[in-house]
Design a protein around this motif. Structure first.
Motif, mmCIF file in Angstrom:
data_model
loop_
_atom_site.group_PDB
_atom_site.id
_atom_site.type_symbol
_atom_site.label_atom_id
_atom_site.label_comp_id
_atom_site.label_asym_id
_atom_site.label_seq_id
_atom_site.Cartn_x
_atom_site.Cartn_y
_atom_site.Cartn_z
ATOM 1 N N ASP A 2 -57.174 60.252 87.822
ATOM 2 C CA ASP A 2 -57.576 61.027 88.991
ATOM 3 C C ASP A 2 -57.238 62.503 88.854
ATOM 4 N N LYS A 4 -57.156 66.340 87.436
ATOM 5 C CA LYS A 4 -58.261 67.203 87.010
ATOM 6 C C LYS A 4 -57.861 67.965 85.749
ATOM 7 N N THR A 19 -52.992 65.518 90.683
ATOM 8 C CA THR A 19 -53.430 65.274 92.052
ATOM 9 C C THR A 19 -52.579 64.202 92.729
ATOM 10 N N ASP A 26 -51.809 57.183 82.980
ATOM 11 C CA ASP A 26 -52.545 58.449 82.938
ATOM 12 C C ASP A 26 -52.490 59.119 81.564
#
Length: 120
Positions: A2, A4, A19, A26
């Motif tokens: 999620d 950026k 975010t 991740d």
């Protein structure tokens, strides 16, 4: 992922904006995106916005992130924003060598960009 991430041709910098929490899951997509965005680029510098990150999941997350930064040959990283706790964690990682790249902290993006460009 999620978070950026983009490359800015004007500043010639890689940008990452967290975010939310930075989780172990991740790391692989961020790693892939770093290599994709920096392919053929002249500088290996990164500007990271940490204002929306409240935590880094665990030690494995930090270690895999460090390996990614090393493998991508990131030379400098500027952190913008973030809570006092986020800055303290990142400072410890930088000062202990857990992140093996030069780094500094800034309140404003413009100051971070100026610092990164001064390292070229």
């Amino acid at each position: 992922m999620d978070h950026k991430m983009w490359y800015d041709e004007g500043t010639k910098l890689l940008y990452l904006e967290f975010t939310g929490d930075f989780l172990l899951k991740d790391v692989p997509p961020i790693r892939e995106k770093i290599f994709e965005l920096l392919d053929g680029k002249p500088y290996r510098q990164m500007l990271t916005f940490i204002n929306k990150t409240s935590k880094v999941e665990n030690r494995d997350t930090r270690e895999q992130t460090n390996k990614t930064l090393q493998d991508a040959s990131i030379t400098e990283i500027a952190f913008v924003g973030g809570s006092a706790a986020n800055r303290m964690i990142a400072k410890v990682l930088l000062k202990t060598g857990a992140i093996k790249t030069q780094g500094d902290f800034f309140k404003k993006e413009e100051d971070a960009v100026k610092w990164l460009k001064s390292k070229r």
